[in-house]
Scaffold this active site. Structure first.
Site, PDB file in Angstrom:
ATOM      1  N   GLU A 171       0.824  -1.216   0.000  1.00 35.01           N
ATOM      2  CA  GLU A 171       0.000   0.000   0.000  1.00 35.01           C
ATOM      3  C   GLU A 171       0.864   1.275   0.000  1.00 35.01           C
ATOM      4  O   GLU A 171       0.831   2.067   0.933  1.00 35.01           O
ATOM      5  CB  GLU A 171      -0.898   0.015   1.231  1.00 35.01           C
ATOM      6  CG  GLU A 171      -1.814  -1.196   1.356  1.00 35.01           C
ATOM      7  CD  GLU A 171      -2.456  -1.292   2.731  1.00 35.01           C
ATOM      8  OE1 GLU A 171      -3.514  -1.917   2.815  1.00 35.01           O
ATOM      9  OE2 GLU A 171      -1.892  -0.722   3.705  1.00 35.01           O
ATOM     10  N   PRO A 172       1.651   1.455  -1.045  1.00 34.97           N
ATOM     11  CA  PRO A 172       2.471   2.672  -1.082  1.00 34.97           C
ATOM     12  C   PRO A 172       1.612   3.921  -1.277  1.00 34.97           C
ATOM     13  O   PRO A 172       0.650   3.905  -2.037  1.00 34.97           O
ATOM     14  CB  PRO A 172       3.374   2.445  -2.296  1.00 34.97           C
ATOM     15  CG  PRO A 172       2.583   1.536  -3.186  1.00 34.97           C
ATOM     16  CD  PRO A 172       1.790   0.651  -2.264  1.00 34.97           C
ATOM     17  N   ARG A 177       3.141   7.707  -0.154  1.00 32.73           N
ATOM     18  CA  ARG A 177       4.164   8.738  -0.333  1.00 32.73           C
ATOM     19  C   ARG A 177       5.128   8.412  -1.476  1.00 32.73           C
ATOM     20  O   ARG A 177       5.377   9.234  -2.359  1.00 32.73           O
ATOM     21  CB  ARG A 177       4.962   8.851   0.979  1.00 32.73           C
ATOM     22  CG  ARG A 177       5.913  10.023   1.075  1.00 32.73           C
ATOM     23  CD  ARG A 177       6.812   9.884   2.285  1.00 32.73           C
ATOM     24  NE  ARG A 177       6.079   9.603   3.510  1.00 32.73           N
ATOM     25  CZ  ARG A 177       5.591  10.543   4.320  1.00 32.73           C
ATOM     26  NH1 ARG A 177       5.774  11.826   4.013  1.00 32.73           N
ATOM     27  NH2 ARG A 177       4.947  10.227   5.434  1.00 32.73           N
ATOM     28  N   ARG A 234       2.982  19.689   6.938  1.00 32.30           N
ATOM     29  CA  ARG A 234       4.036  18.782   7.390  1.00 32.30           C
ATOM     30  C   ARG A 234       5.165  19.474   8.168  1.00 32.30           C
ATOM     31  O   ARG A 234       5.619  18.961   9.195  1.00 32.30           O
ATOM     32  CB  ARG A 234       4.600  17.971   6.228  1.00 32.30           C
ATOM     33  CG  ARG A 234       3.581  17.085   5.524  1.00 32.30           C
ATOM     34  CD  ARG A 234       4.242  16.115   4.536  1.00 32.30           C
ATOM     35  NE  ARG A 234       5.191  15.233   5.201  1.00 32.30           N
ATOM     36  CZ  ARG A 234       6.509  15.344   5.091  1.00 32.30           C
ATOM     37  NH1 ARG A 234       7.038  16.269   4.311  1.00 32.30           N
ATOM     38  NH2 ARG A 234       7.314  14.519   5.741  1.00 32.30           N
ATOM     39  N   TYR A 270       5.206  17.848  11.668  1.00 31.31           N
ATOM     40  CA  TYR A 270       6.268  16.844  11.852  1.00 31.31           C
ATOM     41  C   TYR A 270       7.664  17.465  11.830  1.00 31.31           C
ATOM     42  O   TYR A 270       8.659  16.732  11.739  1.00 31.31           O
ATOM     43  CB  TYR A 270       6.235  15.812  10.719  1.00 31.31           C
ATOM     44  CG  TYR A 270       4.904  15.161  10.411  1.00 31.31           C
ATOM     45  CD1 TYR A 270       4.330  15.315   9.159  1.00 31.31           C
ATOM     46  CD2 TYR A 270       4.259  14.368  11.342  1.00 31.31           C
ATOM     47  CE1 TYR A 270       3.131  14.709   8.844  1.00 31.31           C
ATOM     48  CE2 TYR A 270       3.053  13.753  11.043  1.00 31.31           C
ATOM     49  CZ  TYR A 270       2.495  13.924   9.784  1.00 31.31           C
ATOM     50  OH  TYR A 270       1.306  13.302   9.476  1.00 31.31           O
ATOM     51  N   CYS A 299      -1.218  32.815  10.292  1.00 29.60           N
ATOM     52  CA  CYS A 299      -0.948  33.564  11.515  1.00 29.60           C
ATOM     53  C   CYS A 299      -0.503  32.647  12.643  1.00 29.60           C
ATOM     54  O   CYS A 299      -1.236  32.429  13.614  1.00 29.60           O
ATOM     55  CB  CYS A 299      -2.200  34.341  11.901  1.00 29.60           C
ATOM     56  SG  CYS A 299      -1.803  35.675  13.033  1.00 29.60           S
ATOM     57  N   GLU A 300       0.678  32.017  12.416  1.00 30.49           N
ATOM     58  CA  GLU A 300       1.277  31.112  13.393  1.00 30.49           C
ATOM     59  C   GLU A 300       2.785  31.235  13.282  1.00 30.49           C
ATOM     60  O   GLU A 300       3.312  31.138  12.168  1.00 30.49           O
ATOM     61  CB  GLU A 300       0.907  29.658  13.082  1.00 30.49           C
ATOM     62  CG  GLU A 300      -0.554  29.316  13.116  1.00 30.49           C
ATOM     63  CD  GLU A 300      -1.028  29.030  14.535  1.00 30.49           C
ATOM     64  OE1 GLU A 300      -2.242  29.219  14.775  1.00 30.49           O
ATOM     65  OE2 GLU A 300      -0.189  28.676  15.368  1.00 30.49           O
ATOM     66  N   TYR A 314       0.698  14.034   1.328  1.00 24.40           N
ATOM     67  CA  TYR A 314       0.443  14.543   2.671  1.00 24.40           C
ATOM     68  C   TYR A 314       0.600  16.062   2.762  1.00 24.40           C
ATOM     69  O   TYR A 314       1.072  16.592   3.766  1.00 24.40           O
ATOM     70  CB  TYR A 314       1.344  13.829   3.692  1.00 24.40           C
ATOM     71  CG  TYR A 314       1.143  12.333   3.696  1.00 24.40           C
ATOM     72  CD1 TYR A 314       2.109  11.476   3.186  1.00 24.40           C
ATOM     73  CD2 TYR A 314      -0.046  11.778   4.148  1.00 24.40           C
ATOM     74  CE1 TYR A 314       1.918  10.106   3.135  1.00 24.40           C
ATOM     75  CE2 TYR A 314      -0.258  10.403   4.110  1.00 24.40           C
ATOM     76  CZ  TYR A 314       0.722   9.573   3.610  1.00 24.40           C
ATOM     77  OH  TYR A 314       0.518   8.216   3.566  1.00 24.40           O
TER      78      TYR A 314
HETATM   79  C1  LIG Z   1      -2.602   1.328   6.612  1.00 22.08           C
HETATM   80  C2  LIG Z   1      -1.676   2.202   5.827  1.00 22.08           C
HETATM   81  N1  LIG Z   1      -1.251   1.770   4.639  1.00 22.08           N
HETATM   82  C3  LIG Z   1      -0.447   2.527   3.868  1.00 22.08           C
HETATM   83  C4  LIG Z   1      -0.029   3.771   4.267  1.00 22.08           C
HETATM   84  C5  LIG Z   1       0.835   4.578   3.342  1.00 22.08           C
HETATM   85  O1  LIG Z   1       2.016   4.940   3.872  1.00 22.08           O
HETATM   86  P1  LIG Z   1       3.054   5.722   2.967  1.00 22.08           P
HETATM   87  O2  LIG Z   1       2.347   6.900   2.395  1.00 22.08           O
HETATM   88  O3  LIG Z   1       4.143   6.083   3.878  1.00 22.08           O
HETATM   89  O4  LIG Z   1       3.490   4.784   1.889  1.00 22.08           O
HETATM   90  C6  LIG Z   1      -0.449   4.276   5.512  1.00 22.08           C
HETATM   91  C7  LIG Z   1       0.012   5.597   5.971  1.00 22.08           C
HETATM   92  O5  LIG Z   1      -0.177   6.049   7.006  1.00 22.08           O
HETATM   93  C8  LIG Z   1      -1.295   3.471   6.310  1.00 22.08           C
HETATM   94  O6  LIG Z   1      -1.738   3.904   7.500  1.00 22.08           O
END
Ligand SMILES: Cc1ncc(COP(=O)(O)O)c(C=O)c1O
Length: 446
Positions: free
Chosen positions: A301-302, A304, A341, A345, A372-373, A401
């Site tokens: 599940e990529p 980013r 971000r 972060y 305004c921060e 993100y």
């Molecule tokens: C369940 C799950 N899968 C996949 C991702 C994707 O992560 P990334 O965007 O770092 O690849 C996330 C990100 O928080 C997640 O919570």
């Protein structure tokens, strides 16, 4: 991925980035001309970079893993109708975490059987919607959610396929704590050690309306630690082997989630997708052989790493402040409202001046947002040539993100998003208007 020549930190910019007549260009589009047409702040996505990343992931998994595999893009990184359509055309499924993301996928005409619903706190109404829309998988995060699903599916004719999200108690501690999700103490997933995971398997197998397909564990984002990834996957396989021995249940799907890191700063490099895929595949294949388990479908599940580098954000300089003996601020017309971000972060970025991308940097400045921060500083330290108000600043690696976490803080409308793809400009999202902001407001009845 070939980096454009002569561009500082070219490995951070979309693959089609060039310098044309001294101006930054993406996919052949001069960014100043884009700004003249669409204004600033402006976000652009490079289609070629997305296609390259998707093809690399697909090939890497196919080459490394002997079993079936599939890629579900993590929509939380960035999602809209046009992007969902492009990703579907590239053969990717989607991982969604709300009815909203699910409806965007539906609106895009995506095959919802290739959509997996995640979430630790998903309201029952949204679970119901997902069931009715026929999502491919629901990734169950906790026992209460399982109980709700068992209740919602008790009269179903066809069982809903599910995976169980496990908290394997493994984390890549190099990442920011806010993006570490694999510890047993994290808010996500069913721990193994306290018996929750085994109890979930027991209940799921008994549930007539559910079909337990497999196990899932996303240990965090910005992952660079192969050992943590290997350990998490190994713990899933060990747990699956125990459940087979105890309950006769055989795992048919396994997902290590996403999380592969990207490079945000010139000195950083992105981990290699082939090494990631090989590490995963080897760990699953060897683990299953040792445990005598058949190879499960490997589902990654990529988010980013698929979209971040394709994105560039463009801002206009609106003012400057040089503090004697202190920092020099370059104020821009965006900030934490479109890219949270840095504030959330302490994430780092770099930047270039769009019409002087190759110019020698003069001094270190801070790129400060308009919100305004005091915390609204996009970049704390970047060396740039001198700029005047009206100059355009470009930030790379802003595809993930950023807009997906955007807000209307300070009443500021959100920027448009363009997809530059094959010499075509697609407006994926138009600029938000004040009318859009006012649309939900209801005046007091006098
Ligand atoms: C369940 C799950 N899968 C996949 C991702 C994707 O992560 P990334 O965007 O770092 O690849 C996330 C990100 O928080 C997640 O919570």
């Amino acid at each position: 991925m070939e980096a454009p020549e002569h561009l500082p930190a070219a490995h951070l910019w979309p693959t089609t980035t060039t310098v044309e007549q001294g101006v930054l260009a993406i996919a052949g589009f001069n960014v100043l001309e884009l700004v003249r047409t669409y204004g600033t702040p402006l976000y652009v996505l490079d289609g070629a970079t997305i296609r390259t990343q998707a093809a690399r992931y697909t090939a890497a998994l196919r080459n490394a893993y002997a079993g079936a595999s599939s890629i579900h893009y993590a929509s939380k990184a960035l999602l809209n109708v046009g992007l969902a359509q492009l990703l579907a055309r590239l053969g990717l499924g989607l991982d969604v975490v709300s009815a909203g993301e699910l409806q965007i996928a539906k609106h895009a005409g995506c095959d919802l059987s290739h959509v997996h619903l995640h979430g630790n706190g998903t309201p029952a109404g949204e679970l119901q919607q997902a069931l009715e829309l026929g999502v491919g998988r629901i990734v169950v995060d906790n026992l209460d959610q399982l109980a709700a699903l068992i209740n919602l599916t008790k009269d179903r004719a066809t069982p809903q396929p599910i995976l169980l999200r496990i908290a394997p108690d493994v984390a890549d501690t190099a990442a920011h704590t806010h993006i570490q999700t694999g510890a047993a103490a994290a808010k996500f997933g069913l721990p193994i050690a306290d018996g929750s995971a085994a109890e979930a398997v027991r209940q799921a197998l008994k549930a007539k309306g559910l079909h337990l397909m497999g196990l899932h564990a996303h240990i965090g984002s910005q992952l660079r630690d192969w050992a943590a990834l290997r350990e998490a996957v190994t713990r899933l396989i060990t747990f699956a082997a125990e459940q087979r021995a105890e309950r006769g249940w055989t795992l048919s799907e396994l997902s290590p989630g996403g999380g592969l890191a990207v490079a945000y700063l010139p000195a950083e490099t992105a981990p290699d997708i082939d090494v990631y895929a090989t590490t995963l595949a080897q760990t699953v294949m060897q683990g299953c052989t040792r445990a005598g388990l058949p190879l499960p479908r490997l589902i990654i599940e990529p988010g980013r790493s698929l979209i971040a580098r394709a994105g560039v954000s463009l801002y206009s300089v609106t003012g400057r402040k040089a503090v004697a003996g202190g920092p020099t601020y370059v104020h821009v017309d965006g900030g934490m409202g479109d890219n949270l971000r840095p504030a959330l972060y302490a994430a780092g970025y770099t930047a270039l001046v769009a019409d002087q991308p190759l110019a020698k940097a003069a001094a270190s400045v801070q790129i400060s947002g308009r919100f305004c921060e005091s915390g609204d500083v996009l970049i704390r330290d970047v060396a740039l040539p001198p700029v005047e108000p009206g100059a355009v600043i470009a930030l790379p690696v802003t595809g993930a993100y950023t807009l997906s976490m955007s807000s209307n803080y300070n009443g500021v409308p959100r920027p448009p998003l363009l997809l530059l793809d094959g010499a075509k400009i697609h407006v994926l999202q138009r600029r938000e208007t004040i009318d859009d902001l006012l649309r939900r407001d209801l005046p007091l009845d006098v």
